[in-house]
Design a protein around this motif. Structure first.
Motif, PDB file in Angstrom:
ATOM      1  N   VAL A  86     -17.099  43.225 -75.270  1.00 23.89           N
ATOM      2  CA  VAL A  86     -16.931  43.585 -73.858  1.00 23.89           C
ATOM      3  C   VAL A  86     -15.917  44.719 -73.709  1.00 23.89           C
ATOM      4  O   VAL A  86     -16.135  45.665 -72.948  1.00 23.89           O
ATOM      5  CB  VAL A  86     -16.498  42.350 -73.037  1.00 23.89           C
ATOM      6  CG1 VAL A  86     -16.045  42.755 -71.636  1.00 23.89           C
ATOM      7  CG2 VAL A  86     -17.650  41.356 -72.926  1.00 23.89           C
ATOM      8  N   MET A  87     -14.811  44.639 -74.439  1.00 23.27           N
ATOM      9  CA  MET A  87     -13.819  45.714 -74.359  1.00 23.27           C
ATOM     10  C   MET A  87     -14.359  47.019 -74.927  1.00 23.27           C
ATOM     11  O   MET A  87     -14.153  48.097 -74.355  1.00 23.27           O
ATOM     12  CB  MET A  87     -12.537  45.281 -75.100  1.00 23.27           C
ATOM     13  CG  MET A  87     -11.787  44.159 -74.403  1.00 23.27           C
ATOM     14  SD  MET A  87     -10.154  43.824 -75.107  1.00 23.27           S
ATOM     15  CE  MET A  87     -10.613  43.187 -76.723  1.00 23.27           C
ATOM     16  N   ALA A  88     -15.072  46.931 -76.052  1.00 23.99           N
ATOM     17  CA  ALA A  88     -15.640  48.132 -76.658  1.00 23.99           C
ATOM     18  C   ALA A  88     -16.719  48.733 -75.772  1.00 23.99           C
ATOM     19  O   ALA A  88     -16.805  49.961 -75.616  1.00 23.99           O
ATOM     20  CB  ALA A  88     -16.218  47.801 -78.034  1.00 23.99           C
ATOM     21  N   GLY A  89     -17.547  47.873 -75.159  1.00 21.53           N
ATOM     22  CA  GLY A  89     -18.600  48.359 -74.274  1.00 21.53           C
ATOM     23  C   GLY A  89     -18.039  49.073 -73.054  1.00 21.53           C
ATOM     24  O   GLY A  89     -18.575  50.112 -72.624  1.00 21.53           O
ATOM     25  N   ILE A 121     -17.315  33.787 -79.393  1.00 24.97           N
ATOM     26  CA  ILE A 121     -16.085  34.120 -78.672  1.00 24.97           C
ATOM     27  C   ILE A 121     -15.533  35.475 -79.132  1.00 24.97           C
ATOM     28  O   ILE A 121     -15.214  36.346 -78.309  1.00 24.97           O
ATOM     29  CB  ILE A 121     -15.039  33.009 -78.880  1.00 24.97           C
ATOM     30  CG1 ILE A 121     -15.507  31.719 -78.203  1.00 24.97           C
ATOM     31  CG2 ILE A 121     -13.687  33.443 -78.302  1.00 24.97           C
ATOM     32  CD1 ILE A 121     -14.626  30.524 -78.500  1.00 24.97           C
ATOM     33  N   LEU A 122     -15.425  35.665 -80.446  1.00 17.57           N
ATOM     34  CA  LEU A 122     -14.890  36.928 -80.968  1.00 17.57           C
ATOM     35  C   LEU A 122     -15.790  38.104 -80.602  1.00 17.57           C
ATOM     36  O   LEU A 122     -15.312  39.178 -80.208  1.00 17.57           O
ATOM     37  CB  LEU A 122     -14.746  36.843 -82.482  1.00 17.57           C
ATOM     38  CG  LEU A 122     -13.599  35.990 -83.026  1.00 17.57           C
ATOM     39  CD1 LEU A 122     -13.676  35.908 -84.542  1.00 17.57           C
ATOM     40  CD2 LEU A 122     -12.258  36.545 -82.589  1.00 17.57           C
ATOM     41  N   GLU A 123     -17.086  37.896 -80.718  1.00 16.81           N
ATOM     42  CA  GLU A 123     -18.033  38.972 -80.425  1.00 16.81           C
ATOM     43  C   GLU A 123     -17.972  39.381 -78.952  1.00 16.81           C
ATOM     44  O   GLU A 123     -18.050  40.569 -78.617  1.00 16.81           O
ATOM     45  CB  GLU A 123     -19.437  38.516 -80.794  1.00 16.81           C
ATOM     46  CG  GLU A 123     -20.444  39.645 -80.878  1.00 16.81           C
ATOM     47  CD  GLU A 123     -21.771  39.181 -81.422  1.00 16.81           C
ATOM     48  OE1 GLU A 123     -22.806  39.677 -80.942  1.00 16.81           O
ATOM     49  OE2 GLU A 123     -21.783  38.324 -82.331  1.00 16.81           O
ATOM     50  N   ILE A 149     -20.876  43.403 -83.852  1.00 18.94           N
ATOM     51  CA  ILE A 149     -20.216  44.101 -82.743  1.00 18.94           C
ATOM     52  C   ILE A 149     -20.926  45.381 -82.304  1.00 18.94           C
ATOM     53  O   ILE A 149     -21.032  45.638 -81.100  1.00 18.94           O
ATOM     54  CB  ILE A 149     -18.734  44.381 -83.100  1.00 18.94           C
ATOM     55  CG1 ILE A 149     -17.931  43.089 -82.963  1.00 18.94           C
ATOM     56  CG2 ILE A 149     -18.147  45.460 -82.192  1.00 18.94           C
ATOM     57  CD1 ILE A 149     -16.489  43.225 -83.382  1.00 18.94           C
ATOM     58  N   PRO A 150     -21.421  46.249 -83.214  1.00 17.43           N
ATOM     59  CA  PRO A 150     -22.088  47.474 -82.739  1.00 17.43           C
ATOM     60  C   PRO A 150     -23.208  47.211 -81.746  1.00 17.43           C
ATOM     61  O   PRO A 150     -23.289  47.859 -80.698  1.00 17.43           O
ATOM     62  CB  PRO A 150     -22.610  48.102 -84.036  1.00 17.43           C
ATOM     63  CG  PRO A 150     -21.663  47.620 -85.083  1.00 17.43           C
ATOM     64  CD  PRO A 150     -21.317  46.220 -84.688  1.00 17.43           C
ATOM     65  N   MET A 151     -24.072  46.239 -82.042  1.00 13.73           N
ATOM     66  CA  MET A 151     -25.175  45.914 -81.140  1.00 13.73           C
ATOM     67  C   MET A 151     -24.656  45.316 -79.841  1.00 13.73           C
ATOM     68  O   MET A 151     -25.140  45.642 -78.745  1.00 13.73           O
ATOM     69  CB  MET A 151     -26.127  44.937 -81.820  1.00 13.73           C
ATOM     70  CG  MET A 151     -27.370  44.622 -81.003  1.00 13.73           C
ATOM     71  SD  MET A 151     -28.410  46.080 -80.735  1.00 13.73           S
ATOM     72  CE  MET A 151     -29.806  45.341 -79.891  1.00 13.73           C
ATOM     73  N   THR A 152     -23.658  44.450 -79.937  1.00  8.81           N
ATOM     74  CA  THR A 152     -23.083  43.834 -78.742  1.00  8.81           C
ATOM     75  C   THR A 152     -22.474  44.878 -77.827  1.00  8.81           C
ATOM     76  O   THR A 152     -22.694  44.870 -76.609  1.00  8.81           O
ATOM     77  CB  THR A 152     -22.009  42.805 -79.140  1.00  8.81           C
ATOM     78  OG1 THR A 152     -22.589  41.813 -79.985  1.00  8.81           O
ATOM     79  CG2 THR A 152     -21.412  42.140 -77.917  1.00  8.81           C
ATOM     80  N   ALA A 153     -21.691  45.781 -78.398  1.00  6.92           N
ATOM     81  CA  ALA A 153     -21.054  46.827 -77.591  1.00  6.92           C
ATOM     82  C   ALA A 153     -22.099  47.718 -76.924  1.00  6.92           C
ATOM     83  O   ALA A 153     -21.934  48.132 -75.773  1.00  6.92           O
ATOM     84  CB  ALA A 153     -20.125  47.667 -78.474  1.00  6.92           C
ATOM     85  N   TRP A 154     -23.187  48.002 -77.632  1.00  7.93           N
ATOM     86  CA  TRP A 154     -24.239  48.852 -77.075  1.00  7.93           C
ATOM     87  C   TRP A 154     -24.920  48.182 -75.882  1.00  7.93           C
ATOM     88  O   TRP A 154     -25.178  48.801 -74.856  1.00  7.93           O
ATOM     89  CB  TRP A 154     -25.260  49.174 -78.162  1.00  7.93           C
ATOM     90  CG  TRP A 154     -26.333  50.131 -77.726  1.00  7.93           C
ATOM     91  CD1 TRP A 154     -27.562  49.824 -77.255  1.00  7.93           C
ATOM     92  CD2 TRP A 154     -26.243  51.555 -77.710  1.00  7.93           C
ATOM     93  NE1 TRP A 154     -28.254  50.954 -76.954  1.00  7.93           N
ATOM     94  CE2 TRP A 154     -27.476  52.039 -77.230  1.00  7.93           C
ATOM     95  CE3 TRP A 154     -25.248  52.469 -78.069  1.00  7.93           C
ATOM     96  CZ2 TRP A 154     -27.742  53.394 -77.082  1.00  7.93           C
ATOM     97  CZ3 TRP A 154     -25.522  53.812 -77.924  1.00  7.93           C
ATOM     98  CH2 TRP A 154     -26.746  54.263 -77.437  1.00  7.93           C
TER      99      TRP A 154
END
Length: 272
Positions: A84-87, A77-79, A145-150
């Protein structure tokens, strides 16, 4: 046909190992190490009763299971929320340092967590989150988060600007366009990232083993480690049964979400 034969040969040892694990969980002895004898359900007694090994009572398997779901679910959930917002920001907004951030995003993800253990310990201890699942959840989220945002950025890049401009012209706010128009278009990406996040949380061991000490916060990964803590008294039948129990949620999760997983676009590089 040749490709299937090669893949079959490569995966055969893995399949045989899982078959051995399953058979070993229902027996007290394996003749010649491969033939099951003395079939029994005693190895699965951890489901309905407490397990005692060498005079030490193990934590409840259901406590470990609940903590594992709490850890993996909260991480997911946090990720997703942050990623999504960072991406979206990385894909759509021009801000100072954007190019540098894009270039270092993958580097941040590649940084080994084991090299950060001492620093993380001091931070968690200072915040009063040592031996707390929520403390480890925050650490794991920050590392993921870095990988998720990417990945999410790659999906946002595939959404045409015309879609957003149409919503803005119709009187929608930027947030409403993002939430009601753009987000539904990248649902496959969100689903795929959610799967990766859940699997990463479910299989996490190092951070939990290092920063969780109490039995009430134990997870299934740490539970397995406890079963192997004394190599002289390992019950391999029990260890096999708990290992299969540990895999069942992941297998079910993958079966129901594999279609979304196959749609993932991990490039994230378009529109840089």
């Amino acid at each position: 046909m040749t490709a299937y034969v090669v893949l079959g040969i490569i995966t055969l040892p893995i399949i045989l190992m899982y078959i051995w694990l399953l058979l070993n969980s229902f027996t007290t002895q394996m003749k010649y190490g491969v033939i099951p004898t003395n079939l029994t359900l005693d190895n699965w007694q951890f489901i309905w009763s407490d397990v005692v090994i060498n005079g030490t009572e193990m934590p409840s398997i259901w406590t470990a299971t609940l903590n594992s779901f709490l850890f993996a679910g909260s991480l997911t959930i946090l990720e997703l929320i942050i990623g999504v917002m960072a991406g979206y920001a990385l894909s759509r907004l021009n801000f100072p340092g954007r190019q540098g951030l894009l270039k270092t995003t993958m580097l941040l993800h590649a940084f080994p967590s084991v090299a950060l253990l001492i620093a993380v310990f001091y931070i968690l201890n200072f915040l009063g989150l040592f031996d707390s699942l929520w403390g480890v959840i925050l650490v794991k989220t920050a590392l993921q988060i870095p990988m998720t945002a990417w990945i999410i950025k790659g999906f946002f890049d595939d959404v045409s600007w015309d879609v957003e401009w149409a919503g803005l012209i119709d009187g929608c706010t930027r947030f409403k366009v993002w939430y009601t128009i753009v987000i539904p278009l990248i649902k496959p990406g969100i689903a795929a990232v959610a799967i990766f996040a859940f699997l990463a949380g479910w299989s996490e061991f190092l951070l939990l083993y290092t920063f969780i000490l109490s039995d009430e916060n134990i997870t299934l990964a740490a539970y397995l480690q406890k079963l192997m803590s004394n190599p002289n008294v390992i019950n391999y039948g029990l260890l096999s049964a708990v290992s299969i129990f540990y895999m069942i949620p992941v297998l079910l999760f993958f079966i129901f979400t594999q279609k979304s997983l196959m749609q993932v676009n991990a490039t994230g590089g378009k529109g840089v």
